[in-house]
Design a protein around this motif. Structure first.
Motif, PDB file in Angstrom:
ATOM      1  N   ASP A   1       0.841  -1.195   0.000  1.00 41.47           N
ATOM      2  CA  ASP A   1       0.000   0.000   0.000  1.00 41.47           C
ATOM      3  C   ASP A   1       0.879   1.248   0.000  1.00 41.47           C
ATOM      4  OD1 ASP A   1      -1.833   2.027   0.367  1.00 41.47           O
ATOM      5  OD2 ASP A   1      -3.087   0.877   1.720  1.00 41.47           O
TER       6      ASP A   1
ATOM      7  N   SER B   1      -6.958  -2.803  -4.914  1.00 36.77           N
ATOM      8  CA  SER B   1      -7.824  -3.861  -4.399  1.00 36.77           C
ATOM      9  C   SER B   1      -7.064  -4.926  -3.615  1.00 36.77           C
ATOM     10  CB  SER B   1      -8.579  -4.524  -5.558  1.00 36.77           C
ATOM     11  OG  SER B   1      -9.415  -3.586  -6.202  1.00 36.77           O
TER      12      SER B   1
ATOM     13  N   ALA C   1     -10.419   0.980   3.278  1.00 38.75           N
ATOM     14  CA  ALA C   1     -11.196  -0.139   2.726  1.00 38.75           C
ATOM     15  C   ALA C   1     -12.429   0.366   1.998  1.00 38.75           C
ATOM     16  CB  ALA C   1     -11.594  -1.105   3.844  1.00 38.75           C
TER      17      ALA C   1
ATOM     18  N   HIS D   1      -7.004  -4.022   5.045  1.00 35.46           N
ATOM     19  CA  HIS D   1      -7.530  -2.855   5.756  1.00 35.46           C
ATOM     20  C   HIS D   1      -8.874  -3.173   6.412  1.00 35.46           C
ATOM     21  CE1 HIS D   1      -4.595   0.199   4.849  1.00 35.46           C
ATOM     22  NE2 HIS D   1      -4.666  -0.018   3.560  1.00 35.46           N
ATOM     23  N   ARG D   2      -9.723  -3.877   5.680  1.00 39.61           N
ATOM     24  CA  ARG D   2     -11.062  -4.170   6.203  1.00 39.61           C
ATOM     25  C   ARG D   2     -10.990  -5.057   7.453  1.00 39.61           C
ATOM     26  NH1 ARG D   2     -13.926  -8.492   3.754  1.00 39.61           N
ATOM     27  NH2 ARG D   2     -12.775  -7.993   1.851  1.00 39.61           N
TER      28      ARG D   2
ATOM     29  N   ILE E   1     -11.525   2.140  -1.301  1.00 43.79           N
ATOM     30  CA  ILE E   1     -11.175   1.179  -2.358  1.00 43.79           C
ATOM     31  C   ILE E   1     -12.430   0.503  -2.896  1.00 43.79           C
ATOM     32  CG2 ILE E   1      -9.958  -0.984  -2.848  1.00 43.79           C
ATOM     33  CD1 ILE E   1      -7.890  -0.083  -0.680  1.00 43.79           C
ATOM     34  N   GLN E   2     -13.324   0.082  -2.009  1.00 44.94           N
ATOM     35  CA  GLN E   2     -14.570  -0.557  -2.453  1.00 44.94           C
ATOM     36  C   GLN E   2     -15.368   0.365  -3.359  1.00 44.94           C
ATOM     37  OE1 GLN E   2     -16.621  -1.610   1.155  1.00 44.94           O
ATOM     38  NE2 GLN E   2     -15.061  -3.073   1.808  1.00 44.94           N
TER      39      GLN E   2
ATOM     40  N   GLU F   1      -7.297  -4.113   0.058  1.00 39.95           N
ATOM     41  CA  GLU F   1      -8.618  -3.799   0.623  1.00 39.95           C
ATOM     42  C   GLU F   1      -8.981  -4.739   1.766  1.00 39.95           C
ATOM     43  OE1 GLU F   1     -12.659  -4.466   1.476  1.00 39.95           O
ATOM     44  OE2 GLU F   1     -11.573  -5.866   0.162  1.00 39.95           O
TER      45      GLU F   1
END
Length: 398
Positions: free
Chosen positions: A203, A257, A285, A263-264, A288-289, A260
């Motif tokens: 990242d 992605s 997150a 992070h989530r 990005i989503q 993601e």
């Protein structure tokens, strides 16, 4: 005559196959194992994956012995460590097994990476004995059979061998597999370290000041690229906190992605642990989503935009609610939001903002969820939050 012709045609196809499997039979075993696994025949799948691992090791052990034999010859020892000269000697004197080993090695790795060293070539052949894909699939069998300790061990073995992966990007999948089992086993410290390692390496917008190097004065020294990323992250946070979620999604896009999920999952973990850093992870997150969603809508509708202007032109959205209406018409995106736990991410992003004192933005996100009955549990919880806002209870982690 016709029968003879048919046999000849069959042989013309089968002979190359058999000649190839004598060199690399592990591929066939691995692919058959995948077919067995996907059909639910886990016992036979496991045997085929173990065959693949064993067969590959046997082939490269033989190649290693062939090179050792070549390098132990008196004439070759006098040549020295020059790979080019040793290889030429092998071809000139018709050491076909050693020459085949060189060819196989160059197929797997770039010759230039060996720095013209025969000893480096021998070491590289030795490393090729490891078969991370087979180790991974063995782990998959253990996982579906509930043997999580064995599965975790296999995933870690495969990750340790990641230099041999046919697809280098699969190393991240292995890390997520490891993190998933650690999460199931409630080994949260190791899970956290695994997920942070994904973020730290992949990242480019994430800056962890705790990991920054210290200069000679003992103060934190952050390189320019990291300082720029830190500035961007701070600007994103200010926009989200002060201007709200709609303005935030209008101004920023980030389509990394690969990180993601890291992070989530960290965001979910930190929310229930009561840690303020949950907000940053869930912000990334959710961004990005929504970037994936907006870019997909733009790909299908070239004039689609996410905007906050007062007048909404055709195919434009000025809020999460209108964006949701557009994505609910797209079956691919409906599947995507389920896969990435879109509504759960939104709920906990609001929860982290609320705990950090950013009440207005938190209530705006919960209002969005309260307009989305398909969000299920997160719809109901958002409705309750709007009736009586409160911080999420903190759960003590083992």
């Amino acid at each position: 005559m016709k029968r003879i012709l048919i046999i000849f045609i069959l042989l013309s196809f089968t002979v190359p196959v058999f000649s190839q499997t004598s060199v690399s039979p592990w591929w066939l075993s691995l692919e058959y194992g995948k077919l067995r696994f996907r059909s639910g025949d886990y016992g036979n799948a496991l045997m085929l994956f173990e065959d693949a691992r064993r067969d590959r090791r046997a082939v490269y052990e033989q190649m290693e012995r062939d090179l050792i034999h070549l390098l132990s010859l008196g004439d070759v020892r006098r040549i020295g460590d020059s790979l080019d000269r040793v290889e030429q000697y092998s071809y000139d004197r018709r050491y076909t097994a050693a020459s085949a080993a060189f060819e196989e090695l160059y197929y797997r790795i770039q010759k230039s990476s060996l720095n013209n060293s025969a000893n480096a070539a021998l070491a590289a052949i030795g490393k090729l004995k490891d078969y991370p894909e087979a180790e991974y699939w063995i782990g998959e069998v253990y996982r579906v059979e509930g043997e999580l300790s064995l599965a975790l061990s296999q995933y870690r073995r495969a990750y340790a061998m990641r230099e041999n992966l046919e697809d280098s990007g699969f190393a991240v999948t292995l890390q997520y597999k490891i993190a998933g089992i650690l999460r199931t086993r409630m080994e949260y410290n190791e899970m956290e370290r695994t997920l942070l390692s994904i973020i730290d390496s992949l990242d480019t917008l994430w800056v962890n000041a705790d990991r920054a190097a210290l200069n000679n004065t003992g103060t934190t020294s952050i390189p320019y690229a990291q300082a720029s990323a830190s500035f961007a992250r701070a600007a994103m946070t200010r926009t989200l906190e002060n201007d709200g979620i709609n303005r935030f999604l209008e101004m920023y896009r980030y389509n990394n992605s690969t990180v993601e999920q890291a992070h989530r999952l960290l965001g979910f973990h930190y929310v229930v642990a009561g840690r303020p850093s949950a907000q940053d992870h869930l912000m990334f997150a959710f961004l990005i989503q929504n970037t994936v969603i907006i870019e997909e809508l733009m790909r299908r509708q070239f004039d689609f935009r996410f905007t906050t202007i007062t007048e909404i032109r055709e195919n434009q959205a000025r809020s999460l609610i209108e964006l949701s209406e557009a994505l609910n018409k797209n079956h691919v995106l409906v599947s995507y939001i389920d896969e990435v736990e879109y509504y759960k991410t939104a709920y906990y992003l609001a929860a982290s903002l609320y705990r950090n004192g950013k009440t207005t933005t938190a209530l705006n996100i919960w209002s969005f969820l309260a307009s989305q009955p398909r969000a299920g549990e997160w719809y109901s919880r958002a409705v309750n939050q709007l009736r009586s806002p409160h911080a999420e209870p903190i759960v003590e982690m083992p």
